[in-house]
Scaffold this active site. Structure first.
Site, short mmCIF file in Angstrom:
data_model
loop_
_atom_site.label_atom_id
_atom_site.label_comp_id
_atom_site.label_asym_id
_atom_site.label_seq_id
_atom_site.Cartn_x
_atom_site.Cartn_y
_atom_site.Cartn_z
N PRO A 89 0.83 -1.22 0.00
CA PRO A 89 0.00 0.00 0.00
C PRO A 89 0.85 1.26 0.00
O PRO A 89 0.34 2.37 -0.22
CB PRO A 89 -0.83 -0.12 1.29
CG PRO A 89 -0.18 -1.17 2.11
CD PRO A 89 0.62 -2.05 1.19
N GLU A 116 3.01 -7.73 8.59
CA GLU A 116 3.26 -6.28 8.71
C GLU A 116 4.23 -5.78 7.64
O GLU A 116 4.71 -4.67 7.71
CB GLU A 116 3.81 -5.95 10.10
CG GLU A 116 2.89 -6.33 11.23
CD GLU A 116 1.50 -5.71 11.12
OE1 GLU A 116 1.42 -4.50 10.87
OE2 GLU A 116 0.51 -6.45 11.27
N ARG A 154 -4.25 -7.82 -20.75
CA ARG A 154 -5.18 -7.34 -21.77
C ARG A 154 -4.47 -6.57 -22.87
O ARG A 154 -5.00 -6.37 -23.95
CB ARG A 154 -6.25 -6.42 -21.15
CG ARG A 154 -6.93 -7.02 -19.95
CD ARG A 154 -7.96 -6.08 -19.34
NE ARG A 154 -9.12 -6.01 -20.18
CZ ARG A 154 -9.49 -4.97 -20.90
NH1 ARG A 154 -8.79 -3.87 -20.86
NH2 ARG A 154 -10.55 -5.01 -21.64
N ASP A 169 -9.41 1.64 -24.01
CA ASP A 169 -10.14 1.57 -22.73
C ASP A 169 -10.12 2.92 -22.01
O ASP A 169 -9.20 3.71 -22.20
CB ASP A 169 -9.43 0.60 -21.77
CG ASP A 169 -9.82 -0.85 -22.00
OD1 ASP A 169 -10.80 -1.09 -22.70
OD2 ASP A 169 -9.12 -1.72 -21.46
N1 ADE Z 1 -0.90 -5.00 0.00
C1 ADE Z 1 -1.77 -4.58 0.94
N2 ADE Z 1 -2.52 -3.57 0.50
C2 ADE Z 1 -2.10 -3.31 -0.78
C3 ADE Z 1 -2.48 -2.37 -1.76
N3 ADE Z 1 -3.43 -1.46 -1.53
N4 ADE Z 1 -1.84 -2.40 -2.94
C4 ADE Z 1 -0.87 -3.29 -3.18
N5 ADE Z 1 -0.47 -4.21 -2.29
C5 ADE Z 1 -1.08 -4.22 -1.10
#
Ligand code: ADE
Length: 248
Positions: A89, A116, A154, A169
């Protein structure tokens, strides 16, 4: 193109890889997808690959040695070393233009995290491209890796029946706007009719209507995509389509 996936849960990918377009692309040898179980690089007799964080804190951290050794080994499995991607993330946000860049690589190695996260030395030593699929936290990188594969495949020639359909797209380099509404038979259903222009056979009119729909839909739903010149959906010559039909 080849995808290598490094994960603690390779079974998660079996349904995904076994189905539909991806299966067909693999059968046609346009794509290769190989999963690698990170536990195979554990030095522990219980195949543990995580440990408690130095300094304390909740959760477990994936250790550096199995990851580095796994990536070094799988890089050697193929002539192309591959572009290494860490799903997290905290990474750069995946967008369609970035998907288009990724589709240029002959090989992507997708490293999926859990718990984590990874020991920071994984990033320091391997210097992966860090990617996020959005501002929310998944339980692991596996779903994000599937998103990367699904979006990139794709664009690989021969994977979709009609390549042009992917290149144009929504969000693509070619078309930054949202797509116009589509209809198929019947012409009328429960009082809802297909817009007349689509039945007219006049392709210039139909294109103008679709452009107008796309522009106004983008403006009302995703004004953030209507940015500077060259970075936005094309403003239609007229707003005829808007006058004729409400945007869905
Ligand atoms: N791992 C946990 N959340 C994620 C996300 N939003 N994008 C990519 N990998 C992740």
């Amino acid at each position: 193109m080849r995808f290598d996936i490094v994960t603690l849960f390779p079974e998660i990918f079996s349904g995904f890889v076994g189905e539909s377009l991806l299966r067909k692309a693999i059968d046609k040898r346009r794509l290769e997808v190989v999963t690698h179980d990170l536990r195979n690089w554990s030095k522990d007799k219980h195949q543990k690959v995580d440990d408690r964080p130095y300094g304390g804190g909740p959760g477990m951290v994936i250790k550096v040695e199995p990851v580095v050794e796994c990536i070094e080994e799988i890089r050697r499995l193929h002539a192309e070393p591959g572009e290494l991607i860490l799903l997290t993330p905290q990474g750069e946000r995946l967008t369609q233009p970035l998907v288009e860049q990724l589709a240029e690589f002959p090989r992507l190695i997708l490293l999926c995290g859990r718990y984590e996260g990874f020991d920071q030395r994984v990033v320091d030593l391997l210097q992966p491209r860090e990617l996020s699929i959005g501002d929310y936290v998944l339980n692991g990188g596996e779903v994000a890796a599937m998103v990367v594969i699904d979006t990139v495949m794709r664009l690989i020639p021969g994977v979709l029946g009609d390549e042009q359909s992917a290149r144009s797209d929504s969000f693509s380099q070619e078309n930054r706007g949202l797509e116009a509404a589509q209809y198929t038979r019947p012409r009328s259903y429960r009082g809802c009719d297909v817009p007349e222009v689509l039945l007219s056979g006049d392709h210039a009119e139909i294109d103008a209507w679709r452009q107008s729909q796309s522009y106004h839909k983008t403006l009302s739903r995703r004004a953030d995509l209507v940015g500077s010149e060259g970075d936005s959906p094309r403003r239609p010559e007229t707003n005829e389509g808007e006058k004729r039909e409400p945007v869905n």
